[in-house]
Motif scaffolding. Structure first.
Motif, short mmCIF file in Angstrom:
data_model
loop_
_atom_site.label_atom_id
_atom_site.label_comp_id
_atom_site.label_asym_id
_atom_site.label_seq_id
_atom_site.Cartn_x
_atom_site.Cartn_y
_atom_site.Cartn_z
N SER A 71 22.91 -22.97 0.70
CA SER A 71 23.35 -24.37 1.47
C SER A 71 24.04 -25.08 0.59
O SER A 71 23.86 -25.27 -0.23
N PRO A 72 25.02 -25.91 1.21
CA PRO A 72 25.81 -26.96 0.74
C PRO A 72 24.89 -28.02 0.10
O PRO A 72 24.01 -28.47 0.45
N ASP A 113 40.07 -40.51 4.09
CA ASP A 113 41.00 -39.31 4.24
C ASP A 113 40.21 -38.25 3.62
O ASP A 113 39.84 -38.18 2.48
N VAL A 114 40.09 -37.20 4.38
CA VAL A 114 39.32 -36.02 3.96
C VAL A 114 39.74 -34.98 4.72
O VAL A 114 40.36 -34.98 5.97
N ASP A 115 39.72 -33.64 4.32
CA ASP A 115 40.32 -32.46 5.10
C ASP A 115 38.89 -31.65 5.99
O ASP A 115 37.81 -31.54 5.21
N VAL A 116 39.04 -31.91 7.19
CA VAL A 116 38.08 -31.43 7.84
C VAL A 116 38.51 -29.79 8.46
O VAL A 116 39.29 -29.79 9.35
N PRO A 117 37.99 -28.63 7.94
CA PRO A 117 38.46 -27.48 8.44
C PRO A 117 38.37 -27.16 9.67
O PRO A 117 37.61 -27.68 10.46
N ARG A 164 34.65 -29.62 -1.49
CA ARG A 164 34.22 -30.52 -0.43
C ARG A 164 34.45 -30.46 0.97
O ARG A 164 33.69 -30.63 1.96
N ALA A 165 35.89 -29.78 1.33
CA ALA A 165 36.07 -29.32 2.58
C ALA A 165 35.20 -28.49 3.01
O ALA A 165 34.70 -28.14 4.29
N ARG A 166 34.62 -27.35 2.29
CA ARG A 166 33.65 -26.38 2.64
C ARG A 166 32.43 -27.13 2.90
O ARG A 166 31.57 -26.71 3.85
N ASN A 167 31.86 -27.82 2.09
CA ASN A 167 30.59 -28.61 2.09
C ASN A 167 30.72 -29.42 3.75
O ASN A 167 29.57 -29.50 4.46
#
Length: 475
Positions: free
Chosen positions: A366-367, A347-351, A380-383
């Motif tokens: 750069s991330p 589970d993770v947020d994918v923007p 993490r979502a930003r990356n």
């Protein structure tokens, strides 16, 4: 002298935006569709303050009638320019439907050869709406507003037909041609549109069917028989259209197989049978255009091979291009979301694309993925968003089609992910707790999904290997 009384102030009426609400009914439902429609309308207007477009409506499960009858309520298209609409400004267009579980069946056209002994698979017929095509419309992502353009065209033909507009003055042919490179979703869009129309026009037509013509099979091995096969097939279609309670969508896939340019036949470089096929098809299309309950859709990978007379009959000629970076991002995001939902990816947020573009504009560096120290959920979502944008750009540079993009997760798993040991998710702690494990347990998952960063690595490797193989093929 008495001064004139002031004119009464005019009351400004709020703008009412039509919103299409699609209500999918359970196979076990026993309530009437109009009863369900009224109950849905009552729930939406009394329980919600805003509608978010597009989105699945939640909360109706607590209403006994709806819970026993409905599988899903989906707020779909609207002409409203914003994604959030106050419920009091929404003119609800509620469409209740029950998908058919039946698979497509083959329609056989006999009498294709000498002595009428040859049977030809002329077309397959599918009852609509079909359970197998649920969600197809939402899954199709294009650079421009192709889907809305096609829906608006259908509504225009309905309005003109209802008004009994004189065909001698204003004419339309009920023919759509989609052309472009292979794998861009032309056939899927035709099927999805047929599915959508069967739902949207259910108040006008009690039944709907999609008839897919097998273009290649209509060329008989017997000289001069192909034109007759086309005539027989369209005679069968005309019999279906005679039932005014049924809406028929005719799909001619790879239409260039039927409409190879007549110029070649006239010059003697093409068989005269091909000329007969084109003439027969054009004649039948001219007959169908006067019927209100039919739409002809066609696709082609080789638009230049299509007869110009057929192209001229198409009301809409739409080019379906390879997806740009933005569309690729959305396609890959939906793939990742599905794998997260099924517990394959942790589970993770994918923007969203909009949020990813904001991250891109504000990114200073750069991330840095795989950092040894913990990072919060927002970082993490930003990356993830920036890496997915980078992957989308690589896919665009390779000219990948939508079909190829949706294969990426399978290939990534087959080549790289499947070789990893199945361990519990090792996601770093966020605020002292693992949100992955908590959300996975809420969905009933076992928390063994692989981290999204590993998936992004794997998909990047697949894209690179495909580019290498393509360079070996192409001169």
């Amino acid at each position: 002298m008495t001064p004139p009384s002031p004119a009464p102030l005019k009351t400004i009426q709020p703008t009412m935006w039509p919103v299409h609400i699609e209500v999918r009914v359970l196979p076990t439902a026993t309530s009437r569709f109009d009863t369900i429609s009224n109950a849905v309308n009552a729930y939406l207007t009394s329980s919600l303050t805003h509608l978010y477009l597009p989105s699945a409506v939640q909360g109706w499960e607590d209403v006994p009638l709806l819970a026993s009858s409905i599988d899903r309520i989906y707020a779909s298209e609207s002409s409203c320019p914003t994604s959030s609409l106050p419920i009091e400004h929404a003119s609800l267009q509620i469409h209740v439907y029950q998908p058919s579980e039946d698979d497509a069946f083959e329609e056989l056209a006999s009498g294709g050869g000498r002595g009428d002994s040859e049977e030809v698979n002329a077309a397959s017929v599918c009852e609509l709406p079909s359970a197998s095509w649920e969600g197809l419309w939402e899954s199709l992502i294009y650079a421009d507003d192709v889907k809305s353009k096609l829906l608006d065209y259908i509504y225009a033909t309905v309005v003109f037909s209802d008004a009994d507009v004189d065909f001698n003055v204003v004419s339309w042919n009920r023919v759509v041609l989609l052309h472009g490179p292979p794998g861009t979703g032309k056939t899927s869009l035709c099927r999805a549109l047929a599915q959508k129309l069967s739902i949207r026009l259910s108040h006008r037509y009690s039944h709907a069917r999609l008839l897919e013509i097998n273009s290649h099979s209509l060329f008989s091995r017997w000289f001069s028989e192909s034109g007759k096969l086309v005539q027989r097939l369209f005679s069968s279609i005309m019999e279906m259209v005679d039932d005014e309670d049924t809406f028929i969508v005719v799909l001619i896939d790879e239409v260039e197989s039927l409409t190879a340019a007549r110029a070649g036949a006239m010059a003697g470089t093409e068989p005269s049978d091909g000329l007969r096929v084109v003439n027969a098809l054009l004649t039948q299309l001219d007959k169908l255009k006067h019927r209100k309950n039919v739409l002809v859709m066609s696709t082609s990978n080789l638009a230049k091979a299509i007869d110009s007379a057929f192209v001229d009959r198409a009301d809409i000629v739409q080019y379906i291009d390879l997806p740009p970076r933005e569309a690729i991002y959305d396609i890959l995001r939906t793939c990742l979301a599905e794998l997260i939902k099924k517990g394959i990816i942790a589970d993770v947020d994918v923007p969203s694309l909009m949020q990813a573009q904001i991250y891109e504009r504000t990114a200073q560096t750069s991330p840095q993925m795989g950092q040894p120290h913990p990072i919060d959920a927002r970082e993490r979502a930003r990356n993830v968003a920036l890496r997915l944008l980078g992957l989308a750009e690589k896919c665009r540079a390779q000219g990948m089609s939508g079909r190829s993009l949706r294969r990426l997760p399978v290939l990534a798993h087959a080549r790289y992910i499947g070789t990893l040991p199945m361990l519990p998710s090792s996601r770093q702690q966020i605020n002292g707790k693992s949100k992955t494990k908590r959300r996975a347990s809420e969905r009933g998952l076992n928390g063994t999904g692989t981290e999204v960063e590993i998936w992004l690595d794997a998909m990047e490797k697949v894209v690179q290997s495909q580019a290498t193989e393509r360079n070996r093929i192409e001169p």
